[in-house]
Design a protein around this motif. Structure first.
Motif, PDB file in Angstrom:
ATOM      1  N   ASN A   7     -60.698  52.046  92.642  1.00 56.77           N
ATOM      2  CA  ASN A   7     -60.546  50.589  92.648  1.00 56.77           C
ATOM      3  C   ASN A   7     -61.169  50.006  91.384  1.00 56.77           C
ATOM      4  O   ASN A   7     -62.296  50.360  91.026  1.00 56.77           O
ATOM      5  CB  ASN A   7     -61.234  49.992  93.875  1.00 56.77           C
ATOM      6  N   ILE A   8     -60.445  49.096  90.737  1.00 59.01           N
ATOM      7  CA  ILE A   8     -60.894  48.489  89.484  1.00 59.01           C
ATOM      8  C   ILE A   8     -60.892  46.973  89.625  1.00 59.01           C
ATOM      9  O   ILE A   8     -59.868  46.368  89.952  1.00 59.01           O
ATOM     10  CB  ILE A   8     -59.981  48.906  88.309  1.00 59.01           C
ATOM     11  N   GLU A   9     -62.044  46.351  89.359  1.00 55.99           N
ATOM     12  CA  GLU A   9     -62.191  44.894  89.449  1.00 55.99           C
ATOM     13  C   GLU A   9     -62.746  44.344  88.132  1.00 55.99           C
ATOM     14  O   GLU A   9     -63.880  44.655  87.745  1.00 55.99           O
ATOM     15  CB  GLU A   9     -63.139  44.539  90.603  1.00 55.99           C
ATOM     16  N   ASN A  14     -67.993  40.424  86.177  1.00 52.92           N
ATOM     17  CA  ASN A  14     -68.440  41.638  86.845  1.00 52.92           C
ATOM     18  C   ASN A  14     -67.473  42.777  86.568  1.00 52.92           C
ATOM     19  O   ASN A  14     -66.336  42.763  87.031  1.00 52.92           O
ATOM     20  CB  ASN A  14     -68.542  41.400  88.360  1.00 52.92           C
ATOM     21  N   CYS A  15     -67.932  43.770  85.810  1.00 56.05           N
ATOM     22  CA  CYS A  15     -67.141  44.966  85.558  1.00 56.05           C
ATOM     23  C   CYS A  15     -67.451  45.937  86.694  1.00 56.05           C
ATOM     24  O   CYS A  15     -68.572  46.450  86.790  1.00 56.05           O
ATOM     25  CB  CYS A  15     -67.503  45.577  84.206  1.00 56.05           C
ATOM     26  N   GLU A  40     -65.806  47.963  76.771  1.00 51.42           N
ATOM     27  CA  GLU A  40     -66.773  49.002  76.457  1.00 51.42           C
ATOM     28  C   GLU A  40     -67.208  49.788  77.696  1.00 51.42           C
ATOM     29  O   GLU A  40     -67.489  50.981  77.613  1.00 51.42           O
ATOM     30  CB  GLU A  40     -68.022  48.397  75.794  1.00 51.42           C
ATOM     31  N   ARG A  41     -67.259  49.145  78.852  1.00 48.92           N
ATOM     32  CA  ARG A  41     -67.873  49.768  80.022  1.00 48.92           C
ATOM     33  C   ARG A  41     -66.897  50.365  81.028  1.00 48.92           C
ATOM     34  O   ARG A  41     -67.254  51.281  81.768  1.00 48.92           O
ATOM     35  CB  ARG A  41     -68.751  48.736  80.743  1.00 48.92           C
ATOM     36  N   LEU A  42     -65.693  49.827  81.105  1.00 53.86           N
ATOM     37  CA  LEU A  42     -64.807  50.189  82.196  1.00 53.86           C
ATOM     38  C   LEU A  42     -64.526  51.690  82.261  1.00 53.86           C
ATOM     39  O   LEU A  42     -64.661  52.317  83.328  1.00 53.86           O
ATOM     40  CB  LEU A  42     -63.487  49.413  82.084  1.00 53.86           C
ATOM     41  N   THR A  81     -55.756  49.349  81.855  1.00 55.24           N
ATOM     42  CA  THR A  81     -56.433  50.606  82.177  1.00 55.24           C
ATOM     43  C   THR A  81     -55.800  51.258  83.402  1.00 55.24           C
ATOM     44  O   THR A  81     -55.513  52.463  83.404  1.00 55.24           O
ATOM     45  CB  THR A  81     -57.926  50.352  82.446  1.00 55.24           C
ATOM     46  N   ALA A  82     -55.566  50.470  84.447  1.00 56.53           N
ATOM     47  CA  ALA A  82     -54.971  51.003  85.677  1.00 56.53           C
ATOM     48  C   ALA A  82     -53.582  51.573  85.408  1.00 56.53           C
ATOM     49  O   ALA A  82     -53.235  52.664  85.882  1.00 56.53           O
ATOM     50  CB  ALA A  82     -54.909  49.914  86.741  1.00 56.53           C
TER      51      ALA A  82
END
Length: 227
Positions: A7-9, A14-15, A40-42, A81-82
């Motif tokens: 799951n990606i939000e 909020n990463c 940078e973080r995902l 990204t997804a």
């Protein structure tokens, strides 16, 4: 055989990334540093979450994305990204409404919940859910004033949640209004919603899916110029 969903939000600052097993979050990686550092973080969070869960991308059953509304840039990064992972791993894509997941953070057994995200000026994106978190009013972009949500406030407790609460509480003084502050959408609450869609084979077309930007705001009528 277990069902693993990533799951990606990224709809707000909020990463957030979670790995869910059969609808239950088993790993959660998130950070709200208020700087929109998703680019940078995902991927770092995704790799870390997979390792902590003890699985690889090939073990995933699907990939779920928070579809919006929210930050244009944040949503674009998350969806890109997804989609990339879906193509690379040949996995189905699931879209979870951002406000539906946010509403799940409101602890209640009666009344209704208004999930809301800050838009601009005195505007918010909001949707309304009953005590079972079923949508009873679809997502809208609206301008807040002291009469906002007056009808539902007459009927009982209304829980307001999300980063639109800060400016909402300055306008609404009804005693039925309960403000839940400092909450942002999280991949944690996406887990159950994404699993339900997976069970129903409710997937998106990876090639053509676009985030729900909700660009059309409720506009104020321009003031008539006096001669």
């Amino acid at each position: 055989m277990s069902t693993f969903i990533l799951n990606i939000e990224t709809a707000t600052t909020n990463c957030s990334v979670s790995i869910a097993k059969d609808g239950q979050t088993i790993v959660l990686k998130e950070d709200n540093d208020k700087s929109y550092s998703h680019a940078e973080r995902l991927h770092v969070y995704i790799d870390s979450a997979l390792k902590e869960a003890g699985i690889t991308g090939a073990d995933l059953s699907a990939i779920a994305i928070s579809k919006g509304p929210g930050s244009y840039t944040g949503l674009r990064i998350g969806v890109s990204t997804a989609k990339g992972l879906c193509f690379a791993l040949d996995k189905p894509l699931i879209a979870v409404p951002t406000l539906a997941a946010l509403a799940k953070q409101a602890p209640m057994d009666h009344g209704v919940v208004v999930a809301m995200l800050d838009a601009r000026r005195m505007e918010v994106y909001s949707a309304i859910y009953d005590s079972n978190y079923n949508e009873i009013r679809a997502t809208e972009a609206q301008i807040l004033d002291e009469n906002a949500f007056a009808e539902i406030l007459q009927n009982g407790k209304v829980y307001f949640i999300g980063n639109g609460v800060e400016k909402t509480k300055t306008l609404i003084t009804n005693p039925n209004a309960i403000f839940i502050e400092n909450k942002l959408p999280s991949a944690n609450e996406m887990s159950a919603l994404a699993y339900k869609k997976y069970q129903n084979n409710n997937f998106e077309d990876v090639a053509y899916f676009e985030p729900y930007y909700l660009k059309d705001f409720v506009a104020l009528k321009p003031k008539t110029k006096t001669k």
